[in-house]
Design a protein around this motif. Structure first.
Motif, PDB file in Angstrom:
ATOM      1  N   ILE A 199       0.864  -1.179   0.000  1.00  0.00           N
ATOM      2  CA  ILE A 199       0.000   0.000   0.000  1.00  0.00           C
ATOM      3  C   ILE A 199       0.903   1.232   0.000  1.00  0.00           C
ATOM      4  N   GLY A 200       0.666   2.153  -0.924  1.00  0.00           N
ATOM      5  CA  GLY A 200       1.528   3.319  -1.065  1.00  0.00           C
ATOM      6  C   GLY A 200       1.295   4.365   0.016  1.00  0.00           C
ATOM      7  N   ASN A 201       1.748   5.570  -0.257  1.00  0.00           N
ATOM      8  CA  ASN A 201       1.651   6.686   0.682  1.00  0.00           C
ATOM      9  C   ASN A 201       0.353   7.470   0.459  1.00  0.00           C
ATOM     10  N   HIS A 202      -0.164   8.046   1.534  1.00  0.00           N
ATOM     11  CA  HIS A 202      -1.374   8.874   1.467  1.00  0.00           C
ATOM     12  C   HIS A 202      -2.533   8.098   0.844  1.00  0.00           C
ATOM     13  N   VAL A 203      -2.751   6.886   1.344  1.00  0.00           N
ATOM     14  CA  VAL A 203      -3.830   6.031   0.860  1.00  0.00           C
ATOM     15  C   VAL A 203      -4.907   5.915   1.938  1.00  0.00           C
ATOM     16  N   VAL A 204      -6.167   5.986   1.515  1.00  0.00           N
ATOM     17  CA  VAL A 204      -7.305   5.765   2.409  1.00  0.00           C
ATOM     18  C   VAL A 204      -8.057   4.540   1.908  1.00  0.00           C
ATOM     19  N   ILE A 205      -8.326   3.595   2.813  1.00  0.00           N
ATOM     20  CA  ILE A 205      -9.088   2.394   2.469  1.00  0.00           C
ATOM     21  C   ILE A 205     -10.303   2.328   3.389  1.00  0.00           C
ATOM     22  N   TYR A 206     -11.493   2.386   2.786  1.00  0.00           N
ATOM     23  CA  TYR A 206     -12.719   2.499   3.570  1.00  0.00           C
ATOM     24  C   TYR A 206     -13.249   1.136   4.015  1.00  0.00           C
ATOM     25  N   ASP A 209       0.250   5.544  -4.636  1.00  0.00           N
ATOM     26  CA  ASP A 209       0.162   6.724  -3.780  1.00  0.00           C
ATOM     27  C   ASP A 209      -1.099   7.526  -4.080  1.00  0.00           C
ATOM     28  N   HIS A 210      -1.656   8.126  -3.024  1.00  0.00           N
ATOM     29  CA  HIS A 210      -2.795   9.051  -3.134  1.00  0.00           C
ATOM     30  C   HIS A 210      -4.040   8.370  -3.721  1.00  0.00           C
ATOM     31  N   CYS A 211      -4.206   7.075  -3.447  1.00  0.00           N
ATOM     32  CA  CYS A 211      -5.420   6.377  -3.873  1.00  0.00           C
ATOM     33  C   CYS A 211      -6.453   6.362  -2.752  1.00  0.00           C
ATOM     34  N   VAL A 212      -7.705   6.259  -3.153  1.00  0.00           N
ATOM     35  CA  VAL A 212      -8.807   6.023  -2.228  1.00  0.00           C
ATOM     36  C   VAL A 212      -9.509   4.747  -2.675  1.00  0.00           C
ATOM     37  N   ILE A 213      -9.638   3.786  -1.752  1.00  0.00           N
ATOM     38  CA  ILE A 213     -10.343   2.540  -2.031  1.00  0.00           C
ATOM     39  C   ILE A 213     -11.661   2.573  -1.274  1.00  0.00           C
ATOM     40  N   GLY A 214     -12.746   2.514  -2.003  1.00  0.00           N
ATOM     41  CA  GLY A 214     -14.061   2.657  -1.395  1.00  0.00           C
ATOM     42  C   GLY A 214     -14.486   1.456  -0.569  1.00  0.00           C
ATOM     43  N   GLY A 215     -15.533   1.632   0.200  1.00  0.00           N
ATOM     44  CA  GLY A 215     -16.033   0.584   1.066  1.00  0.00           C
ATOM     45  C   GLY A 215     -16.491  -0.646   0.300  1.00  0.00           C
ATOM     46  N   ASN A 216     -16.162  -1.824   0.825  1.00  0.00           N
ATOM     47  CA  ASN A 216     -16.585  -3.115   0.283  1.00  0.00           C
ATOM     48  C   ASN A 216     -15.974  -3.457  -1.077  1.00  0.00           C
ATOM     49  N   VAL A 217     -14.991  -2.695  -1.509  1.00  0.00           N
ATOM     50  CA  VAL A 217     -14.265  -3.071  -2.726  1.00  0.00           C
ATOM     51  C   VAL A 217     -13.490  -4.360  -2.471  1.00  0.00           C
ATOM     52  N   TRP A 218     -13.466  -5.232  -3.466  1.00  0.00           N
ATOM     53  CA  TRP A 218     -12.677  -6.477  -3.409  1.00  0.00           C
ATOM     54  C   TRP A 218     -11.738  -6.444  -4.601  1.00  0.00           C
ATOM     55  N   SER A 219     -10.431  -6.409  -4.362  1.00  0.00           N
ATOM     56  CA  SER A 219      -9.484  -6.221  -5.462  1.00  0.00           C
ATOM     57  C   SER A 219      -8.258  -7.101  -5.304  1.00  0.00           C
ATOM     58  N   ARG A 223      -5.885  -6.655  -7.978  1.00  0.00           N
ATOM     59  CA  ARG A 223      -5.047  -6.074  -9.016  1.00  0.00           C
ATOM     60  C   ARG A 223      -4.471  -4.745  -8.552  1.00  0.00           C
ATOM     61  N   THR A 224      -3.408  -4.354  -9.204  1.00  0.00           N
ATOM     62  CA  THR A 224      -2.748  -3.095  -8.891  1.00  0.00           C
ATOM     63  C   THR A 224      -3.632  -1.912  -9.286  1.00  0.00           C
ATOM     64  N   VAL A 225      -3.602  -0.884  -8.457  1.00  0.00           N
ATOM     65  CA  VAL A 225      -4.307   0.363  -8.739  1.00  0.00           C
ATOM     66  C   VAL A 225      -3.265   1.458  -8.900  1.00  0.00           C
ATOM     67  N   LEU A 226      -3.300   2.154 -10.018  1.00  0.00           N
ATOM     68  CA  LEU A 226      -2.329   3.208 -10.294  1.00  0.00           C
ATOM     69  C   LEU A 226      -2.513   4.377  -9.333  1.00  0.00           C
ATOM     70  N   PRO A 227      -1.467   5.191  -9.136  1.00  0.00           N
ATOM     71  CA  PRO A 227      -1.582   6.332  -8.217  1.00  0.00           C
ATOM     72  C   PRO A 227      -2.700   7.286  -8.617  1.00  0.00           C
ATOM     73  N   ASN A 228      -3.189   8.004  -7.621  1.00  0.00           N
ATOM     74  CA  ASN A 228      -4.181   9.060  -7.819  1.00  0.00           C
ATOM     75  C   ASN A 228      -5.497   8.548  -8.411  1.00  0.00           C
ATOM     76  N   ARG A 229      -5.905   7.358  -7.974  1.00  0.00           N
ATOM     77  CA  ARG A 229      -7.174   6.797  -8.426  1.00  0.00           C
ATOM     78  C   ARG A 229      -8.100   6.603  -7.224  1.00  0.00           C
ATOM     79  N   THR A 230      -9.394   6.641  -7.528  1.00  0.00           N
ATOM     80  CA  THR A 230     -10.403   6.267  -6.546  1.00  0.00           C
ATOM     81  C   THR A 230     -11.158   5.067  -7.089  1.00  0.00           C
ATOM     82  N   VAL A 231     -11.162   3.975  -6.346  1.00  0.00           N
ATOM     83  CA  VAL A 231     -11.893   2.771  -6.740  1.00  0.00           C
ATOM     84  C   VAL A 231     -13.188   2.755  -5.935  1.00  0.00           C
ATOM     85  N   ILE A 232     -14.317   2.778  -6.633  1.00  0.00           N
ATOM     86  CA  ILE A 232     -15.592   2.947  -5.936  1.00  0.00           C
ATOM     87  C   ILE A 232     -16.526   1.759  -6.108  1.00  0.00           C
ATOM     88  N   ALA A 233     -16.047   0.708  -6.770  1.00  0.00           N
ATOM     89  CA  ALA A 233     -16.882  -0.466  -6.960  1.00  0.00           C
ATOM     90  C   ALA A 233     -15.981  -1.682  -7.016  1.00  0.00           C
TER      91      ALA A 233
END
Length: 218
Positions: free
Chosen positions: A164-171, A185-195, A197-207
């Motif tokens: 998990i990178g820097n400045h990441v929030v996982i709900y 870095d700087h990603c937000v992972i939304g609640g109940n996400v199941w993943s 795979r890699t998520v690129l920096p500065n992304r929000t995953v909401i589903a």
């Protein structure tokens, strides 16, 4: 009356540490406590800055389960890195039983770490978390699958958990799995996400994985 060093030495001896190694282990660990304290000060700051309900730093130190769990973890992690047997895992299970937060002592966690609420959080042995990471309740940073030897036994010591990178929030309720999975870095992972795979920096995953991923507005 025995002092803390003497008690620590007796505990190590009872848990199977070679007696000739114990004085050096105790001295090394006690020397590391200053650094542990300094990092814990950053965790207090992260909690105070990250929770509008926090009224004081003292409240965080005395009543926040996330801070209790990370306090024990940071000491257990030092002992784990020193290859002290059994004791680091016992410490993590004490924290788990008290707080409901299960952090393996092998997990590497950077400064300014905050677990909000905390119940049900799981962080696996080979996970790494950068600085300024915030987790909510029910988050799992775990293994996707277990490799097997030819004889059917589990492969031990391999990389199994995400980075998990820097400045990441996982709900709350999110599950991030796999030893090659990276949350940038700087990603937000939304609640109940199941993943897995890699998520690129500065992304929000909401589903859930493969359904929807959007650029984060920064």
């Amino acid at each position: 009356m025995a002092d803390s060093r003497e008690i620590f030495e007796k505990v190590l001896l009872r848990l199977g540490t070679e007696s000739k190694d114990i004085p050096a282990i105790v001295s090394e660990f006690l020397d590391k406590l200053i650094t542990v304290q300094e990092i814990l000060e950053t965790d207090i700051t992260a909690a105070y800055d990250g929770d509008p309900a926090a009224k004081s730093r003292e409240e965080i130190m005395l009543s926040y389960p996330g801070f209790e769990a990370i306090s024990i973890h940071r000491m257990a992690h030092e002992l784990y890195n020193m290859k002290v047997p059994i004791l680091p895992r016992l410490m993590s299970e004490i924290a788990h039983s008290i707080t409901g937060i299960d952090i393996h002592p092998g997990a590497t966690i950077g400064p300014y770490f905050f677990i909000d609420h905390g119940t049900g959080v799981v962080v696996g042995e080979t996970a790494t978390l950068g600085h300024h990471v915030k987790l909510y309740q029910g988050v799992t940073i775990g293994a996707k699958s277990f490799q097997m030897n030819e004889d059917g036994s589990l492969v031990k010591g391999n990389k199994r958990h995400p980075d998990i990178g820097n400045h990441v929030v996982i709900y709350a309720g999110a599950t991030i799995l796999g030893g090659t999975t990276l949350i940038g870095d700087h990603c937000v992972i939304g609640g109940n996400v199941w993943s897995t795979r890699t998520v690129l920096p500065n992304r929000t995953v909401i589903a859930p994985q493969g359904v929807e991923e959007i650029d984060k507005k920064i």
